[in-house]
Design a protein around this motif. Structure first.
Motif, PDB file in Angstrom:
ATOM      1  N   THR A 175       0.814  -1.199   0.000  1.00 47.89           N
ATOM      2  CA  THR A 175       0.000   0.000   0.000  1.00 47.89           C
ATOM      3  C   THR A 175       0.857   1.263   0.000  1.00 47.89           C
ATOM      4  O   THR A 175       2.070   1.221   0.219  1.00 47.89           O
ATOM      5  CB  THR A 175      -0.921   0.020   1.224  1.00 47.89           C
ATOM      6  OG1 THR A 175      -0.092   0.117   2.407  1.00 47.89           O
ATOM      7  CG2 THR A 175      -1.790  -1.247   1.289  1.00 47.89           C
ATOM      8  N   TRP A 176       0.190   2.375  -0.185  1.00 49.33           N
ATOM      9  CA  TRP A 176       0.820   3.693  -0.057  1.00 49.33           C
ATOM     10  C   TRP A 176       1.389   3.862   1.355  1.00 49.33           C
ATOM     11  O   TRP A 176       2.495   4.368   1.543  1.00 49.33           O
ATOM     12  CB  TRP A 176      -0.210   4.761  -0.373  1.00 49.33           C
ATOM     13  CG  TRP A 176       0.158   6.191  -0.233  1.00 49.33           C
ATOM     14  CD1 TRP A 176      -0.524   7.144   0.476  1.00 49.33           C
ATOM     15  CD2 TRP A 176       1.250   6.900  -0.860  1.00 49.33           C
ATOM     16  NE1 TRP A 176       0.075   8.380   0.339  1.00 49.33           N
ATOM     17  CE2 TRP A 176       1.161   8.258  -0.479  1.00 49.33           C
ATOM     18  CE3 TRP A 176       2.285   6.498  -1.696  1.00 49.33           C
ATOM     19  CZ2 TRP A 176       2.076   9.222  -0.894  1.00 49.33           C
ATOM     20  CZ3 TRP A 176       3.211   7.454  -2.128  1.00 49.33           C
ATOM     21  CH2 TRP A 176       3.099   8.800  -1.723  1.00 49.33           C
ATOM     22  N   ALA A 177       0.650   3.394   2.350  1.00 47.55           N
ATOM     23  CA  ALA A 177       1.140   3.471   3.729  1.00 47.55           C
ATOM     24  C   ALA A 177       2.419   2.652   3.910  1.00 47.55           C
ATOM     25  O   ALA A 177       3.328   3.057   4.639  1.00 47.55           O
ATOM     26  CB  ALA A 177       0.057   2.992   4.701  1.00 47.55           C
ATOM     27  N   ASP A 178       2.497   1.506   3.254  1.00 39.59           N
ATOM     28  CA  ASP A 178       3.721   0.699   3.324  1.00 39.59           C
ATOM     29  C   ASP A 178       4.909   1.469   2.765  1.00 39.59           C
ATOM     30  O   ASP A 178       6.000   1.466   3.337  1.00 39.59           O
ATOM     31  CB  ASP A 178       3.546  -0.609   2.550  1.00 39.59           C
ATOM     32  CG  ASP A 178       2.565  -1.567   3.203  1.00 39.59           C
ATOM     33  OD1 ASP A 178       2.430  -1.533   4.443  1.00 39.59           O
ATOM     34  OD2 ASP A 178       1.919  -2.348   2.472  1.00 39.59           O
ATOM     35  N   HIS A 179       4.693   2.102   1.620  1.00 42.55           N
ATOM     36  CA  HIS A 179       5.774   2.887   1.013  1.00 42.55           C
ATOM     37  C   HIS A 179       6.197   4.025   1.936  1.00 42.55           C
ATOM     38  O   HIS A 179       7.405   4.257   2.131  1.00 42.55           O
ATOM     39  CB  HIS A 179       5.320   3.461  -0.334  1.00 42.55           C
ATOM     40  CG  HIS A 179       6.237   4.518  -0.862  1.00 42.55           C
ATOM     41  ND1 HIS A 179       7.435   4.232  -1.475  1.00 42.55           N
ATOM     42  CD2 HIS A 179       6.152   5.884  -0.839  1.00 42.55           C
ATOM     43  CE1 HIS A 179       8.044   5.351  -1.825  1.00 42.55           C
ATOM     44  NE2 HIS A 179       7.297   6.367  -1.440  1.00 42.55           N
ATOM     45  N   LEU A 180       5.235   4.720   2.513  1.00 45.41           N
ATOM     46  CA  LEU A 180       5.558   5.842   3.391  1.00 45.41           C
ATOM     47  C   LEU A 180       6.301   5.380   4.628  1.00 45.41           C
ATOM     48  O   LEU A 180       7.255   6.034   5.080  1.00 45.41           O
ATOM     49  CB  LEU A 180       4.275   6.585   3.782  1.00 45.41           C
ATOM     50  CG  LEU A 180       3.551   7.294   2.634  1.00 45.41           C
ATOM     51  CD1 LEU A 180       2.225   7.858   3.125  1.00 45.41           C
ATOM     52  CD2 LEU A 180       4.418   8.392   2.017  1.00 45.41           C
ATOM     53  N   ALA A 181       5.896   4.248   5.188  1.00 45.65           N
ATOM     54  CA  ALA A 181       6.587   3.728   6.364  1.00 45.65           C
ATOM     55  C   ALA A 181       8.024   3.354   6.038  1.00 45.65           C
ATOM     56  O   ALA A 181       8.948   3.621   6.824  1.00 45.65           O
ATOM     57  CB  ALA A 181       5.831   2.519   6.912  1.00 45.65           C
TER      58      ALA A 181
END
Length: 259
Positions: A244-250
């Motif tokens: 997810t986008w959240a995975d990339h941001l993390a």
């Protein structure tokens, strides 16, 4: 198989090469200048001129065509260069060419997308059995877009534009599976696991960076804006990626508090 990879030094190419090796393929990679790598056979070739292409495709069973030039000489490289590659591969008896394109090239009125669509048509009309994968945008691209949109302070953009970020490693995995399956003569689409509005992506991006920059809504006019808000960059095709986008941001900003 012995697989030739164009665009091997690009964002997708860098993750595709080790994936192909892990799957047991012998990899020959194209760059404009000679390189050395213990796990990859590098050859020098230039899509813009055709120099070196005949030698590059000689003896390979499949071609994974990732090369693209969105910023300059796009017609020369993406369209004419693809034609040079296809003809050279046909002359060499290559059995399968997989071309990577972008979801929305047939809907979103951008000059770069028109060139990618034309390159798809070159592949489909050529002498080599083919498959095309249209992928949605990489999260790194969305990240770079938000950095650019906020360079003057607020994050500028059309809050209702829809995006569907897909991890390049997962695209590489899909491409490897397509190579193994053989040519289909079809266009497939592959997207990320979630469709995000621009304002949703911005909120998550600001939180990950510890930023308080406000969103400054600017509506994109005309047909371009209508297509982007209607989901021209997204797909309902399955399967999808899982990151997810959240995975990339993390992975990129986790715990940094960078602004």
């Amino acid at each position: 198989m012995r697989v030739l990879v164009t665009g091997a030094t690009g964002r997708l190419g860098r993750v595709a090469l080790p994936r192909l090796r892990d799957e047991g393929h012998t990899v020959r990679a194209v760059s404009r200048r000679a390189r050395s790598d213990a796990g990859v056979e590098w050859v020098a070739a230039d899509l813009a001129t055709g120099e070196g292409l005949a030698a590059a495709v000689d003896g390979v069973e499949a071609v994974l065509h990732l090369a693209s030039s969105p910023d300059r000489r796009t017609h020369q490289i993406d369209v004419l260069g693809t034609r040079r590659l296809v003809l050279a591969a046909g002359h060499a008896g290559v059995g399968h060419l997989v071309y990577v394109s972008i979801v929305g090239v047939d809907r979103v009125p951008l000059g770069y997308y028109r060139h990618k669509l034309a390159a798809e048509q070159v592949v489909a009309a050529g002498p080599v059995p083919w498959s095309v994968l249209r992928a949605t945008q990489f999260p790194e691209f969305l990240d770079e877009l938000l950095r650019s949109a906020s360079r003057l302070g607020p994050v500028v953009g059309d809050r209702a534009v829809l995006a569907q970020p897909v991890d390049p490693g997962e695209v590489a995995g899909r491409l490897t599976a397509m190579l193994a399956a053989g040519p289909t003569g079809r266009i497939e689409e592959f997207g990320g696991p979630e469709v995000l509005r621009y304002d949703e992506a911005v909120r998550a991006w600001r939180a990950a960076r510890g930023s308080r920059r406000p969103l400054l809504p600017v509506r994109i006019p005309g047909r371009l804006g209508r297509e982007l808000r209607a989901g021209g960059l997204t797909t309902t095709a399955t399967p999808t990626g899982t990151r997810t986008w959240a995975d990339h941001l993390a992975d990129t900003y986790g715990g940094t508090g960078r602004r």
